[in-house]
Design an enzyme around this catalytic site. Structure first.
Site, PDB file in Angstrom:
ATOM      1  N   GLU A 108       0.839  -1.196   0.000  1.00 57.90           N
ATOM      2  CA  GLU A 108       0.000   0.000   0.000  1.00 57.90           C
ATOM      3  C   GLU A 108       0.877   1.249   0.000  1.00 57.90           C
ATOM      4  OE1 GLU A 108      -2.415   1.494  -0.787  1.00 57.90           O
ATOM      5  OE2 GLU A 108      -4.028   1.476   0.696  1.00 57.90           O
ATOM      6  N   ASP A 109       0.343   2.330  -0.524  1.00 64.92           N
ATOM      7  CA  ASP A 109       1.118   3.571  -0.522  1.00 64.92           C
ATOM      8  C   ASP A 109       1.106   4.252   0.845  1.00 64.92           C
ATOM      9  OD1 ASP A 109      -1.583   4.201  -0.682  1.00 64.92           O
ATOM     10  OD2 ASP A 109      -1.394   5.577  -2.367  1.00 64.92           O
ATOM     11  N   ASP A 112      -4.034   5.574   6.326  1.00 69.97           N
ATOM     12  CA  ASP A 112      -4.586   6.771   6.950  1.00 69.97           C
ATOM     13  C   ASP A 112      -5.584   6.294   8.020  1.00 69.97           C
ATOM     14  OD1 ASP A 112      -4.971   9.863   6.289  1.00 69.97           O
ATOM     15  OD2 ASP A 112      -6.977   9.033   6.448  1.00 69.97           O
ATOM     16  N   PHE A 161      -1.551  15.880   4.241  1.00 69.97           N
ATOM     17  CA  PHE A 161      -1.912  15.267   2.961  1.00 69.97           C
ATOM     18  C   PHE A 161      -0.719  15.414   2.025  1.00 69.97           C
ATOM     19  CE2 PHE A 161      -3.779  14.692  -1.169  1.00 69.97           C
ATOM     20  CZ  PHE A 161      -4.591  13.588  -0.948  1.00 69.97           C
ATOM     21  N   ARG A 174       1.212  11.921  -9.183  1.00 71.09           N
ATOM     22  CA  ARG A 174       1.730  10.567  -8.942  1.00 71.09           C
ATOM     23  C   ARG A 174       3.144  10.430  -9.504  1.00 71.09           C
ATOM     24  NH1 ARG A 174      -2.657   7.473  -7.324  1.00 71.09           N
ATOM     25  NH2 ARG A 174      -4.640   7.845  -8.371  1.00 71.09           N
TER      26      ARG A 174
HETATM   27  P1  IMP Z   1      -7.467   4.703   4.534  1.00 65.18           P
HETATM   28  O1  IMP Z   1      -8.525   3.723   4.113  1.00 65.18           O
HETATM   29  O2  IMP Z   1      -8.075   5.919   5.187  1.00 65.18           O
HETATM   30  O3  IMP Z   1      -6.364   4.106   5.351  1.00 65.18           O
HETATM   31  O4  IMP Z   1      -6.923   5.316   3.208  1.00 65.18           O
HETATM   32  C1  IMP Z   1      -5.900   4.861   2.514  1.00 65.18           C
HETATM   33  C2  IMP Z   1      -5.911   5.436   1.114  1.00 65.18           C
HETATM   34  O5  IMP Z   1      -6.244   6.811   1.077  1.00 65.18           O
HETATM   35  C3  IMP Z   1      -4.525   5.363   0.545  1.00 65.18           C
HETATM   36  O6  IMP Z   1      -4.365   4.160  -0.153  1.00 65.18           O
HETATM   37  C4  IMP Z   1      -4.459   6.553  -0.368  1.00 65.18           C
HETATM   38  O7  IMP Z   1      -4.896   6.192  -1.653  1.00 65.18           O
HETATM   39  C5  IMP Z   1      -5.417   7.545   0.222  1.00 65.18           C
HETATM   40  N1  IMP Z   1      -4.679   8.563   1.013  1.00 65.18           N
HETATM   41  C6  IMP Z   1      -4.644   8.675   2.355  1.00 65.18           C
HETATM   42  N2  IMP Z   1      -3.859   9.689   2.739  1.00 65.18           N
HETATM   43  C7  IMP Z   1      -3.374  10.227   1.607  1.00 65.18           C
HETATM   44  C8  IMP Z   1      -2.463  11.320   1.340  1.00 65.18           C
HETATM   45  O8  IMP Z   1      -1.918  11.991   2.232  1.00 65.18           O
HETATM   46  N3  IMP Z   1      -2.200  11.575   0.031  1.00 65.18           N
HETATM   47  C9  IMP Z   1      -2.742  10.843  -0.993  1.00 65.18           C
HETATM   48  N4  IMP Z   1      -3.576   9.821  -0.785  1.00 65.18           N
HETATM   49  C10 IMP Z   1      -3.900   9.510   0.503  1.00 65.18           C
HETATM   50 MG    MG Z   2      -4.261   3.872  -2.100  1.00 63.45          MG
END
Ligand code: IMP
Ligand code: MG
Length: 210
Positions: A108-109, A112, A161, A174
């Site tokens: 995963e990137d 959050d 962010f 990206r």
């Molecule tokens: P989660 O489900 O809230 O953990 O979200 C994860 C996904 O939200 C990541 O795979 C990203 O695609 C996106 N995301 C969360 N934070 C960021 C950020 O700071 N920049 C860009 N994408 C983000």
């Molecule tokens: Mg993602």
């Protein structure tokens, strides 16, 4: 932390660089070596990249793991065009093959809220893999809504962010080789009217590209 800039034109849209290309590359190499050490000899992990954000990290991590690995992708959607989660996870693309008995490494990137990976982990566990581990390039633990601890973390960051190295804002940035924080003007363009023909996009057009 304000790492050195490269000469990529899109970097003009950044307020600051959090992680330089060299810093990211060095860390990804470390993670690859650690992952290799942690699996048993003969294990052939299945790397599951979460599209689209993880694609750059995945392609570098893959080459940093000195053993046979297989590759597959999953796509989810939880974010609209904005910078914050909608709280809903939808599966847009499933794996190509069954994973029963496989060692899965989800790539995963950024984590959050933890919603995406909690959903995916539960879904994949039901398919009875031999193991599931999670590798994330970035972790924002202070934003967690569900308890989720990744096995491999590139960098822990504060509640910012960020864009670059696969991470997008409204599908842009990206392709930045660094990771950084956008200038506020580049977020605000989303709320503004579309520019007239011939007009520069966004307020910062002289100094940036947004
Ligand atoms: P989660 O489900 O809230 O953990 O979200 C994860 C996904 O939200 C990541 O795979 C990203 O695609 C996106 N995301 C969360 N934070 C960021 C950020 O700071 N920049 C860009 N994408 C983000
Ligand atoms: Mg993602």
């Amino acid at each position: 932390m304000n790492d050195s800039l490269t000469d990529h034109p899109l970097e003009r849209d950044l307020e600051r660089v959090l992680l330089s290309e060299g810093t990211i590359q060095a860390r990804v190499r470390e993670l690859g070596a650690r992952i290799d050490r942690d699996y048993e000899p003969g294990d052939e992990p299945l790397l599951v990249g979460i599209l689209k954000g993880a694609c750059i990290f995945l392609s570098d991590l893959l080459r940093a793991i000195p053993r046979h690995v297989a590759l597959d992708f999953i796509a989810t959607s939880s974010y609209g065009a904005g910078a914050r989660s909608s709280g809903q996870v939808r599966l847009l693309k499933d794996l190509d093959k069954p994973v029963e008995g496989r060692h899965i490494l989800i790539v995963e990137d950024i984590i959050d809220s933890g919603l995406t990976l909690t959903y995916l982990k539960r879904m994949l566990l039901a398919r009875r893999p031999a193991s599931i581990r999670i590798a994330t390039l970035l972790d924002k633990p202070t934003r967690r809504k569900l308890p989720l601890t990744p096995d491999y973390v590139g960098f822990t960051i504060e509640d910012l962010f960020v864009v670059g190295y696969g991470l997008d804002f409204d599908e842009r940035y990206r392709n930045l080789p660094v990771i950084g924080v956008l200038k506020p003007a580049c977020y605000q363009k989303m709320d503004e009217e579309a520019p007239q023909a011939g007009e520069p996009r966004g307020r910062d057009a002289k100094e940036g590209t947004c």
